[in-house]
Design a protein around this motif. Structure first.
Motif, PDB file in Angstrom:
ATOM      1  N   CYS A   1      -6.205   9.180  -1.595  1.00 29.19           N
ATOM      2  CA  CYS A   1      -4.874   8.866  -1.042  1.00 29.19           C
ATOM      3  C   CYS A   1      -4.816   9.151   0.450  1.00 29.19           C
ATOM      4  O   CYS A   1      -4.205   8.383   1.211  1.00 29.19           O
ATOM      5  CB  CYS A   1      -3.807   9.665  -1.788  1.00 29.19           C
ATOM      6  N   ASN A   2      -5.442  10.240   0.873  1.00 35.35           N
ATOM      7  CA  ASN A   2      -5.430  10.577   2.299  1.00 35.35           C
ATOM      8  C   ASN A   2      -6.229   9.571   3.124  1.00 35.35           C
ATOM      9  O   ASN A   2      -5.893   9.316   4.292  1.00 35.35           O
ATOM     10  CB  ASN A   2      -5.993  11.981   2.509  1.00 35.35           C
TER      11      ASN A   2
ATOM     12  N   ARG B   1       2.952   5.881  -3.167  1.00 33.99           N
ATOM     13  CA  ARG B   1       4.092   6.663  -3.669  1.00 33.99           C
ATOM     14  C   ARG B   1       4.125   6.663  -5.207  1.00 33.99           C
ATOM     15  O   ARG B   1       4.346   7.696  -5.843  1.00 33.99           O
ATOM     16  CB  ARG B   1       5.387   6.093  -3.116  1.00 33.99           C
ATOM     17  N   GLN B   2       3.858   5.507  -5.790  1.00 31.94           N
ATOM     18  CA  GLN B   2       3.878   5.408  -7.246  1.00 31.94           C
ATOM     19  C   GLN B   2       2.742   6.216  -7.883  1.00 31.94           C
ATOM     20  O   GLN B   2       2.935   6.887  -8.905  1.00 31.94           O
ATOM     21  CB  GLN B   2       3.771   3.940  -7.650  1.00 31.94           C
ATOM     22  N   LEU B   3       1.543   6.173  -7.280  1.00 29.21           N
ATOM     23  CA  LEU B   3       0.414   6.930  -7.829  1.00 29.21           C
ATOM     24  C   LEU B   3       0.677   8.431  -7.781  1.00 29.21           C
ATOM     25  O   LEU B   3       0.381   9.159  -8.745  1.00 29.21           O
ATOM     26  CB  LEU B   3      -0.860   6.596  -7.052  1.00 29.21           C
TER      27      LEU B   3
ATOM     28  N   LEU C   1       0.827  -1.204   0.000  1.00 23.77           N
ATOM     29  CA  LEU C   1       0.000   0.000   0.000  1.00 23.77           C
ATOM     30  C   LEU C   1       0.862   1.255   0.000  1.00 23.77           C
ATOM     31  O   LEU C   1       0.574   2.232  -0.716  1.00 23.77           O
ATOM     32  CB  LEU C   1      -0.927  -0.027   1.215  1.00 23.77           C
ATOM     33  N   GLN C   2       1.944   1.249   0.769  1.00 22.23           N
ATOM     34  CA  GLN C   2       2.853   2.394   0.800  1.00 22.23           C
ATOM     35  C   GLN C   2       3.510   2.617  -0.566  1.00 22.23           C
ATOM     36  O   GLN C   2       3.550   3.742  -1.085  1.00 22.23           O
ATOM     37  CB  GLN C   2       3.918   2.172   1.870  1.00 22.23           C
TER      38      GLN C   2
ATOM     39  N   LYS D   1       3.930  13.593 -12.780  1.00 20.37           N
ATOM     40  CA  LYS D   1       4.400  13.586 -14.161  1.00 20.37           C
ATOM     41  C   LYS D   1       3.306  14.045 -15.124  1.00 20.37           C
ATOM     42  O   LYS D   1       3.575  14.738 -16.106  1.00 20.37           O
ATOM     43  CB  LYS D   1       4.865  12.187 -14.539  1.00 20.37           C
ATOM     44  N   THR D   2       2.066  13.657 -14.856  1.00 23.77           N
ATOM     45  CA  THR D   2       0.958  14.079 -15.718  1.00 23.77           C
ATOM     46  C   THR D   2       0.751  15.583 -15.651  1.00 23.77           C
ATOM     47  O   THR D   2       0.492  16.237 -16.670  1.00 23.77           O
ATOM     48  CB  THR D   2      -0.328  13.341 -15.301  1.00 23.77           C
ATOM     49  N   ASP D   3       0.859  16.182 -14.447  1.00 27.38           N
ATOM     50  CA  ASP D   3       0.686  17.630 -14.315  1.00 27.38           C
ATOM     51  C   ASP D   3       1.822  18.410 -14.959  1.00 27.38           C
ATOM     52  O   ASP D   3       1.643  19.560 -15.358  1.00 27.38           O
ATOM     53  CB  ASP D   3       0.578  18.011 -12.836  1.00 27.38           C
TER      54      ASP D   3
END
Length: 855
Positions: free
Chosen positions: A425-426, A398-400, A393-394, A406-408
């Motif tokens: 995510c929170n 981090r990957q998401l 999950l951690q 990168k998309t922004d």
């Protein structure tokens, strides 16, 4: 064929003869047959054959693996275009599969792939270098446009030569046979550069030619290059107006700036087209904004073709910007879905709390903020649980977030999707924190446990300094190592620090045992030398050999060493003694023919006849020869007296001497004298009890004692005969089943095996029922009959039919008065033969008849 390896009397001699036979390189099929025979006699000697077959199988497997990966490498080398990624993955995957990369042909193919990859990478590097060269050449041309036109005229020839050299280099790159194998972005760069450079050079050459003409004829118009136009005005004596730089940039350009903006439009247009071609969204948006601002200048008049180019470029930029925004929103929607899938509701609330689906087409930033959101009841996430473990999950969180960042970076943000993504995510992060705290506590507990184990090992070392029970020490040290290995996870840094301490502690604990092992190994090597000396002696001393073997056994039981090393030392110790006994055995067994009795000679002849019958493979001949061996062994030769009887005319050599009566069994019943022999009768019977005579079975007649040679020959021949009869019986049974299944498949009743071959359990009438079943046309379903046959034979049923077998067994329990499958198997088999032939059913029938026809 094996030089007597199968009939050698000792294991050492059998092993030696097998080694000599294996040196002749026999075929694997022949080695397999010898292994089958030797495994029943001597498993130690059969180990040589098994190891040789394993080596052959391993070599064959390696060859097949090498051929498989060689074919894959050939396909990669012959593919067009050449795929660098697949070629780089080939060596990694081949190494994982265990392919022999250091041997040919894989070594040469690996070198060929490496050279091809290197060549493609060099092409890509040369493309980047030429691209930079083209950019530098463009900068040189731009710099010359700000200097004197005479200097530009002087450097025109050198620039033209550099441009031609660059053009030739690009052509050489594109004409390379491996150019289609480079990354697709490099041909695009080359194509853009080859289109851009001629345009730049044509504009530069045209402006320079116009400047030359204007310098010779004052009536001609000035060039569009500001620096050169100013130089020509000065040469003509005109006044050069120096523009005054304003202190503050006005918001709107004044009308007198329209000519200057018109001069900047081509440069802005060229920059926009370049960014559109490269696909840089932010730089493209900035260039499009600057060009639109220039077009808003008052009194700006552009040429028709230039105006058309500007509108086309702005439309392409808008289209690309919209497509990139849409593509970025599609990526963001996937990331939101992944983030919301990190938590899952309890099973009871899974249906009612599902997240609303996202539409990538309608999830842009403008529509998210402007369109009214559908009314959705608030979801209680307090009872939701993570869909994966803490560490995963951690890493996923981090990957998401990295992917969102990168998309922004490449496009405009979408605040609506970002809010939803951040909330998901929170919601998942508290579970990561809980896992981190739990992992921290577990790590602390694991560290304390390891420290306690270190202290325990140190105390154990001090307590066993004078202990000599090496087996117990080795077992306890092994237990310490297993406990350390299973002591739980630590961080890499903490584990590295504690591992150093553990190695020092366990090394100190192992020191006495290692010293004892070193001493024991030295002692065993000394005993190996003693064994060699005893084996080389002309007279083998059995007592010394037994004493040496006893010493070896005592030492090996007292001090444990590595299993492989112990076996190696034992083989070295045993070899000279086995060789000595193998030299002694032929001399001991070589008995002169004149020392053999007539009875031994007859037994040897009968055993030889039995071996000839075994070689012929005739079961009846083998049984007849076995009966002859038993008859000869049990018979009495003419010169041997079985029961010598004392007669008046018998010779002293054959007279039976009566032994003196030393003691008799007294009668210990009450009232009897113990010195008198007991009367006939059972113990405890009264005197008046009648005597019951019971006939005891007489012992089977046994012939005279055989000599060692005759006894061994008789036993070996009988063992071989039993094995041959069993093998022939199995072969005959298998052939009978093959013929029966063939008759079923071909529907040929005449090929049904005779009743004698089918066995005594099948009557003539039952066989006739089978023949009638084959004569009729195939019909019916044999599933239930097959299940009854498998129940009768007690053989397993295929997994697909297990439920049907259980159901049938339950039905049979309710029909107790009906005949069971064990009584009706012949009729069930007739029902199967009456049905159509099927391969899977034939295998089940064969497994059943193997059992039923043998019972």
């Amino acid at each position: 064929m094996t030089a007597g390896a199968l009939t050698a009397p000792t294991s050492g001699e059998r092993s030696a003869r097998l080694r000599d036979w294996l040196a002749s390189d026999p075929s694997p099929q022949l080695m397999q047959q010898v292994l089958k025979e030797m495994s029943a006699r001597d498993k130690g000697a059969a180990k040589l054959l098994r190891e040789k077959l394993d080596d052959i199988k391993r070599a064959k497997s390696q060859d097949m693996l090498a051929q498989e990966w060689a074919d894959k490498a050939q396909l990669l080398l012959q593919s067009s275009p050449f795929k660098v990624v697949d070629a780089m993955a080939w060596q990694r995957d081949a190494a994982k599969a265990g392919a022999p990369l250091s041997r040919e042909p894989l070594a040469g193919l690996r070198q060929g792939l490496a050279e091809r990859i290197k060549h493609v990478e060099e092409l890509e590097h040369r493309t980047q270098v030429q691209r930079e060269t083209a950019l530098l050449l463009t900068q040189r041309i731009e710099v010359l446009s700000t200097k004197s036109w005479q200097e530009a005229l002087e450097q025109q020839t050198g620039l033209q030569a550099d441009l031609k050299r660059l053009h030739n280099e690009f052509e050489a790159l594109q004409n390379d046979v491996h150019w289609p194998s480079v990354d697709p972005k490099y041909p695009l760069l080359v194509s853009e550069t080859t289109k851009l450079m001629p345009l730049v050079w044509e504009a530069f050459s045209a402006a320079l030619a116009q400047t030359q003409s204007a310098a010779q004829d004052p009536e001609l118009p000035l060039p569009a290059v500001p620096a050169w136009a100013d130089q020509l005005r000065q040469a003509r004596g005109e006044t050069v107006v120096v523009p005054v730089v304003p202190t503050a940039t006005p918001r709107k350009p004044e009308p007198y700036q329209a000519s200057q903006v018109a001069e900047q439009v081509p440069t802005l247009l060229q920059h926009l087209e370049k960014e559109v071609a490269l696909g840089h969204s932010k730089a493209m948006s900035s260039a499009a904004t600057q060009l639109r601002a220039a077009l808003k200048t008052k009194a700006l008049v552009l040429e028709p073709h230039l105006s058309q180019q500007v509108q086309t470029a702005l439309a392409a930029a808008a289209e690309l910007e919209g497509w990139q925004r849409k593509h970025a929103d599609e990526i963001r929607v996937k990331l939101v879905s992944k983030a919301e899938a990190l938590l899952q509701p309890p099973p009871s609330a899974a249906a009612s709390t599902a997240s609303p689906p996202l539409d990538p087409v309608t999830s842009s930033s403008a529509e998210v903020t402007s369109a009214p959101a559908p009314e959705v009841s608030p979801v209680d996430y307090s009872q939701w649980v993570p869909a994966m473990g803490g560490r995963k999950l951690q890493d996923t969180l981090r990957q998401l977030r990295e992917e969102w960042k990168k998309t922004d970076q490449g496009g405009l943000p979408n605040h609506g999707l970002w809010k939803r993504f951040d909330q998901a995510c929170n919601r998942a992060y508290p579970f990561v924190q809980a896992w981190l705290e739990k992992a921290k506590a577990e790590s602390a507990a694991h560290k304390e446990g390891r420290l306690a184990l270190l202290a325990e090992v140190s105390a154990w070392t001090q307590a066993h300094l004078s202990d000599t029970d090496w087996k117990t020490q080795a077992r306890e040290l092994h237990q310490f190592s297993e406990r350390w290995r299973n002591s739980g996870h630590l961080s890499e840094k903490a584990f590295a620090d504690m591992q150093t301490q553990w190695k020092a502690a366990i090394k100190a604990a192992h020191a006495p045992l290692e010293a004892a092992q070193t001493q024991s190994i030295a002692l065993r090597r000394a005993m190996i030398e003693e064994a060699k000396a005893l084996g080389d002696a002309p007279q083998l001393r059995i007592d010394a050999v037994k004493a040496l073997q006893q010493r070896w056994q005592t030492e090996s039981q007292a001090v444990p060493v590595d299993r492989k090393l112990a076996q190696k030392l034992w083989d070295a110790f045993r070899q000279p003694l086995d060789e000595a006994f193998s030299r002694k055995t032929p001399s001991r067994s070589a008995v002169p023919a004149q020392n053999l009795s007539e009875h031994d000679k007859a037994v040897l002849a009968a055993a030889a006849a039995l071996e000839k019958a075994i070689a012929q493979g005739d079961a009846s001949a083998i049984r007849q020869a076995m009966a002859e061996v038993h008859s000869v062994a049990a018979s009495q030769p003419a010169n041997v007296v079985a029961h010598p009887v004392e007669t008046a005319t018998s010779e002293p050599a054959t007279t039976a001497v009566a032994k003196k009566l030393v003691a008799v069994r007294g009668d210990d019943r009450p009232g009897q004298k113990k010195t008198e022999p007991a009367t006939a009768g059972r113990l405890g019977d009264k005197k008046s009890a009648p005597r019951v005579h019971r006939d005891k079975p007489a012992f089977e007649p046994r012939g005279p004692r055989l000599g060692d040679v005759a006894f061994r020959a008789q036993r070996h021949a009988l063992e071989q005969a039993d094995m041959a009869l069993r093998k022939l019986a199995m072969q005959a049974h298998g052939e009978t089943l093959v013929h029966l299944l063939g008759a079923w498949q071909q529907r040929q009743p005449e090929h049904m095996p005779p009743a004698k071959e089918l066995g005594a359990r099948l009557s003539t009438q039952q066989r006739q029922d089978w023949v009638k079943a084959l004569q009729a046309a195939p019909a019916g379903n044999p599933d239930q009959a097959l299940l009854r046959l498998e129940i009768a034979a007690e053989v397993p049923t295929p997994a697909a039919h297990l439920d049907a077998r259980r159901m049938l067994q339950l039905q049979l329990l309710t029909k107790r008065n009906d005949a069971g499958p064990a009584q009706t198997w012949a009729s069930d088999m007739a029902q199967v033969l009456a049905s159509p032939y099927a391969e899977d059913q034939a295998k089940r029938v064969q497994a059943v008849l193997k059992v039923l026809l043998k019972k």
